[in-house]
Write an enzyme that holds these catalytic residues in place. Structure first.
Site, mmCIF file in Angstrom:
data_model
loop_
_atom_site.group_PDB
_atom_site.id
_atom_site.type_symbol
_atom_site.label_atom_id
_atom_site.label_comp_id
_atom_site.label_asym_id
_atom_site.label_seq_id
_atom_site.Cartn_x
_atom_site.Cartn_y
_atom_site.Cartn_z
ATOM 1 N N ASP A 84 0.722 -1.137 -0.022
ATOM 2 C CA ASP A 84 0.212 0.109 -0.017
ATOM 3 C C ASP A 84 0.987 1.100 -0.043
ATOM 4 O OD1 ASP A 84 -2.306 1.644 0.525
ATOM 5 O OD2 ASP A 84 -1.757 1.584 2.305
ATOM 6 N N ASP A 86 -0.405 5.127 1.186
ATOM 7 C CA ASP A 86 -0.932 6.136 2.200
ATOM 8 C C ASP A 86 -0.874 5.542 3.292
ATOM 9 O OD1 ASP A 86 -0.960 8.483 0.332
ATOM 10 O OD2 ASP A 86 -2.778 7.593 -0.517
ATOM 11 N N ASN A 196 -2.020 -0.915 5.720
ATOM 12 C CA ASN A 196 -2.489 -0.463 7.055
ATOM 13 C C ASN A 196 -4.011 -0.315 7.320
ATOM 14 O OD1 ASN A 196 -2.980 1.983 5.236
ATOM 15 N ND2 ASN A 196 -3.792 2.650 7.065
#
Length: 266
Positions: A84, A86, A196
């Site tokens: 990922d 961000d 996240n």
């Protein structure tokens, strides 16, 4: 070979800093999390996993998202690490932090706004080392225009990240953008997704690693170095989902929450 991460390997101070969900989290079957301490965003993510994605559905048709991987005569396929962007590798905000200077800025074409980007500690080193060991892919639910500005800073020569995937490559379900590893064109035994947000892992919990969210306030964050150690151990295993299932038990956690939804109630 890197040592298996377990609670006894940490000092008391390090244990206090361990995230409820992250690379160093214990297997919830061995050490149940303090459910009452979960913030609402994490509760919502876990509810989504438990109630919205019971069945991932059939394997999607169509061409693979990644180019064909050349094995070069190796008996075991090189592990594919899908990252990922961000809050995993970087953080972007519309107003800069007072205490910390951003690493660079990006421009949002539609709104004409400026985004202030902070690079997670060790992110560039992580990408440099990981690219030598694995096939590294970045898969973001953000737009291509924004993501490319960030990735051009993290990997200006395009030598560390082999493929970039964006929002249009996600699967939308119940308003959420999910990342389906089955579309990669890789053996699931040799592929994993690092994110996240637990929601992103809904279609592949056995192949998912949840990292702690980084929003630039902690300049001493060490999550990516912990992740690198874990990936090196995972690389030595024949089956990625078997290893991750034993290490993190994400699917077991989701199954528990389906049986006991009251755990996520206030």
């Amino acid at each position: 070979m890197a040592a298996v991460v377990h609670p006894g390997a940490f000092t008391e101070r390090e244990l206090e800093r361990r995230p409820i969900m992250g690379v160093t989290m214990p297997n919830p079957e061995e050490e149940p999390p303090a459910w009452s301490e979960l913030d609402e965003s994490l509760r919502a993510a876990l509810r989504f996993l438990a109630y919205e994605c019971v069945d991932p559905g059939p394997v999607p048709e169509g061409p693979a998202l990644l180019p064909r991987q050349e094995c070069a005569g190796e008996s075991v396929q090189r592990m594919t690490v899908v990252l990922d962007l961000d809050e995993t590798l970087s953080h972007c905000r519309l107003e800069p932090l007072e205490k910390f200077k951003p690493d660079f800025c990006v421009q949002f074409e539609e709104s004409k706004a400026t985004g202030y980007v902070y690079v997670r500690p060790h992110a560039r080193l992580f990408l440099e080392v990981a690219a030598r060991l694995f096939e590294v892919v970045v898969f973001t639910a953000s737009s291509k225009g924004y993501a490319d500005q960030v990735l051009d800073q993290l990997d200006p020569e395009r030598k560390r990240i082999s493929t970039r995937l964006y929002r249009q490559h996600c699967v939308e379900r119940s308003g959420a953008f999910l990342k389906d590893l089955r579309r990669m064109g890789r053996q699931m035994d040799r592929c994993l997704l690092v994110d996240n947000s637990p929601v992103s892992l809904a279609l592949c919990p056995d192949n998912g690693v949840v990292v702690s969210s980084w929003t630039a306030e902690d300049p001493e964050d060490n999550e990516l170095m912990e992740l690198l150690l874990m990936l090196q151990q995972c690389e030595e295993e024949v089956s990625v989902p078997k290893f991750l299932g034993q290490r993190y038990g994400l699917r077991a956690m989701v199954d528990l929450l389906r049986r006991r939804p009251e755990l996520l109630e206030d």
